[in-house]
Scaffold this active site. Structure first.
Site, short mmCIF file in Angstrom:
data_model
loop_
_atom_site.label_atom_id
_atom_site.label_comp_id
_atom_site.label_asym_id
_atom_site.label_seq_id
_atom_site.Cartn_x
_atom_site.Cartn_y
_atom_site.Cartn_z
N TYR A 148 -2.33 -10.02 15.55
CA TYR A 148 -2.24 -8.89 14.61
C TYR A 148 -3.40 -7.92 14.82
O TYR A 148 -3.20 -6.71 14.99
CB TYR A 148 -2.21 -9.44 13.18
N ASP A 167 10.95 3.10 5.56
CA ASP A 167 10.70 1.66 5.73
C ASP A 167 11.96 1.08 6.34
O ASP A 167 12.90 1.83 6.68
CB ASP A 167 10.35 0.99 4.39
N LEU A 169 0.82 -1.21 0.00
CA LEU A 169 0.00 0.00 0.00
C LEU A 169 0.85 1.26 0.00
O LEU A 169 0.44 2.30 -0.52
CB LEU A 169 -0.97 0.00 1.19
N LEU A 205 11.02 0.65 13.10
CA LEU A 205 10.05 1.23 14.05
C LEU A 205 10.29 0.76 15.48
O LEU A 205 9.86 1.42 16.43
CB LEU A 205 8.63 0.87 13.62
N HIS A 262 -9.29 -6.65 11.04
CA HIS A 262 -9.08 -7.76 11.97
C HIS A 262 -9.21 -7.35 13.44
O HIS A 262 -9.21 -8.21 14.31
CB HIS A 262 -7.75 -8.45 11.65
N GLY A 285 3.55 1.31 8.28
CA GLY A 285 4.64 0.38 8.58
C GLY A 285 4.26 -0.62 9.67
O GLY A 285 3.56 -0.28 10.62
P1 NAI Z 1 3.03 -4.65 3.67
O1 NAI Z 1 3.42 -5.79 4.53
O2 NAI Z 1 3.18 -4.80 2.19
O3 NAI Z 1 3.82 -3.34 4.11
C1 NAI Z 1 4.17 -3.09 5.44
C2 NAI Z 1 5.53 -2.43 5.44
O4 NAI Z 1 5.92 -2.22 6.79
C3 NAI Z 1 6.62 -3.31 4.79
O5 NAI Z 1 7.25 -2.62 3.72
C4 NAI Z 1 7.57 -3.62 5.91
O6 NAI Z 1 8.93 -3.64 5.52
C5 NAI Z 1 7.32 -2.46 6.87
N1 NAI Z 1 7.73 -2.83 8.22
C6 NAI Z 1 7.53 -4.01 8.87
N2 NAI Z 1 8.15 -4.02 10.06
C7 NAI Z 1 8.75 -2.82 10.17
C8 NAI Z 1 9.59 -2.24 11.16
N3 NAI Z 1 9.92 -2.89 12.29
N4 NAI Z 1 10.06 -0.99 10.94
C9 NAI Z 1 9.74 -0.32 9.81
N5 NAI Z 1 8.99 -0.82 8.82
C10 NAI Z 1 8.49 -2.06 9.00
O7 NAI Z 1 1.53 -4.28 4.07
P2 NAI Z 1 0.46 -3.46 3.23
O8 NAI Z 1 -0.48 -4.40 2.62
O9 NAI Z 1 1.13 -2.45 2.39
O10 NAI Z 1 -0.33 -2.73 4.41
C11 NAI Z 1 0.07 -1.48 4.89
C12 NAI Z 1 -0.58 -1.25 6.24
O11 NAI Z 1 -1.98 -1.33 6.11
C13 NAI Z 1 -0.20 -2.28 7.30
O12 NAI Z 1 -0.05 -1.64 8.55
C14 NAI Z 1 -1.36 -3.24 7.33
O13 NAI Z 1 -1.51 -3.83 8.60
C15 NAI Z 1 -2.51 -2.30 7.01
N6 NAI Z 1 -3.62 -2.98 6.36
C16 NAI Z 1 -3.49 -3.46 5.09
C17 NAI Z 1 -4.55 -4.10 4.47
C18 NAI Z 1 -4.45 -4.60 3.07
O14 NAI Z 1 -5.46 -5.10 2.55
N7 NAI Z 1 -3.31 -4.51 2.40
C19 NAI Z 1 -5.81 -4.28 5.16
C20 NAI Z 1 -5.82 -3.78 6.51
C21 NAI Z 1 -4.77 -3.12 7.06
C1 15L Z 2 -5.27 -7.07 6.65
O1 15L Z 2 -5.25 -6.45 7.70
C2 15L Z 2 -4.02 -7.51 5.99
O2 15L Z 2 -2.98 -6.57 6.14
C3 15L Z 2 -4.20 -7.82 4.52
O3 15L Z 2 -3.09 -8.59 4.10
C4 15L Z 2 -5.49 -8.60 4.26
O4 15L Z 2 -5.39 -9.86 4.88
C5 15L Z 2 -6.66 -7.84 4.82
O5 15L Z 2 -6.47 -7.50 6.19
C6 15L Z 2 -7.98 -8.63 4.73
O6 15L Z 2 -8.62 -8.86 5.74
O7 15L Z 2 -8.35 -8.99 3.60
#
Ligand code: NAI
Ligand code: 15L
Length: 281
Positions: free
Chosen positions: A144, A39, A20, A60, A121, A80
């Site tokens: 999570y 990141d 994202l 982080l 979640h 993140g």
């Molecule tokens: P992603 O896993 O692709 O990106 C998360 C980023 O956080 C990664 O680039 C990772 O390197 C970084 N990260 C992890 N641990 C870290 C640390 N200790 N320090 C600094 N950076 C760190 O996840 P995505 O899909 O891009 O999601 C972004 C955010 O949105 C997340 O917080 C996720 O929980 C939330 N989210 C995403 C959903 C989805 O459908 N993609 C749905 C609900 C929530």
């Molecule tokens: C989330 O919170 C996750 O980051 C994503 O990978 C999906 O699993 C999403 O929820 C979902 O519920 O579809």
């Protein structure tokens, strides 16, 4: 009292190398005078961004590094962290300690607003036959989801005590298209997510707000009002348009993932101990 929309000087995007983060970077470039992407150190920023944003690596979980990262930052889009259900020990550093580090550094830096990527979640143990609002009990579906609930609590605390505004977005399934039957309820399209984040950054006087992050899905589980109204968010897409394509992709009937909103996360855990911790076995 009607206020004016804030315009930020320096905007920080954490998780910028993630799925994202890469998707949202181009939309954020014109939301502030300067965009800082961050990141983990080993990763690289999103490419092709018009406004040549700054890259600042940071773990982080490292309190001092986060303090430095937040210097001069007016607003944060905080993506993140661990984004999937995992053993508690793996969720802890980024999603619990990291969120504390972020808010505490924001307090010290005088940051005005944080957009926190929460998740559906947080409420994943509600049934698929139930409809909920953000005022209903959370019912997280794993460590999570629980970490995201902690983040929402941190956002509430830092608004009430220190006046840092937060919009916590309980994002559903953020994919280019719905991927299965479940996501006909939980999907948010890329353009709706971009609009929602923009609204969360620019809506005046949000205080502490929790909003569901989804498109205007016909099969929605979440009643989004009045948060969407307050943010001025008007989603354009409906997952229903993809129903014929994904309707048949379902969890096993009667299984926990089929019965509860959190889907496949309900099939993850309990986890064996990560190290030689016999007491917790
Ligand atoms: P992603 O896993 O692709 O990106 C998360 C980023 O956080 C990664 O680039 C990772 O390197 C970084 N990260 C992890 N641990 C870290 C640390 N200790 N320090 C600094 N950076 C760190 O996840 P995505 O899909 O891009 O999601 C972004 C955010 O949105 C997340 O917080 C996720 O929980 C939330 N989210 C995403 C959903 C989805 O459908 N993609 C749905 C609900 C929530
Ligand atoms: C989330 O919170 C996750 O980051 C994503 O990978 C999906 O699993 C999403 O929820 C979902 O519920 O579809």
């Amino acid at each position: 009292m009607a206020g004016t929309a804030p315009r930020f000087g320096r905007l920080l995007l954490t998780g910028a190398a993630g799925m994202l983060g890469r998707q949202l970077t181009p939309d954020l470039a014109d939301q502030a005078d300067e965009l800082v992407l961050s990141d983990l150190p080993a990763l690289t920023p999103a490419g092709g961004v018009a406004a040549s944003p700054r890259w600042q690596a940071c773990d982080l979980g490292d309190r001092a590094a986060v303090r430095t990262l937040l210097e001069g930052v007016d607003a944060v889009v905080h993506l993140g962290g661990v984004s999937y259900e995992k053993p508690f020990e793996l969720v802890l550093p980024a999603n619990i300690v990291g969120v504390f580090n972020l808010y505490e550094a924001a307090r010290l830096a005088g940051t005005k607003r944080i957009i926190f990527a929460s998740s559906n979640h947080v409420t994943g143990c509600w049934g698929v036959d139930e409809r909920i609002t953000s005022a209903d009990a959370p019912r997280p579906d794993g460590y999570y989801g629980l970490s995201k609930l902690y983040g929402e609590g941190m956002a509430s605390l830092y608004w009430d005590r220190y006046g840092i505004e937060s919009v916590c977005l309980r994002i559903g399934t953020a994919t280019p298209e719905p991927i299965d039957h479940r996501s006909l309820s939980s999907w948010i399209s890329p353009r709706d997510l971009a609009q929602l984040v923009r609204c969360a950054l620019t809506a005046p006087e949000v205080g502490f707000l929790v909003a569901f992050g989804m498109s205007r899905n016909t099969r929605a589980w979440w009643d989004p009002q009045p948060a969407w109204r307050q943010l001025g968010y008007r989603p354009q897409d409906d997952a229903e348009a993809f129903a014929a394509k994904v309707e048949q992709i379902r969890f096993e009937p009667g299984s926990a993932p089929a019965r509860r909103q959190g889907g496949i996360f309900l099939a993850l855990g309990p986890f064996p101990p990560l190290n030689d911790d016999k007491e917790s076995a």
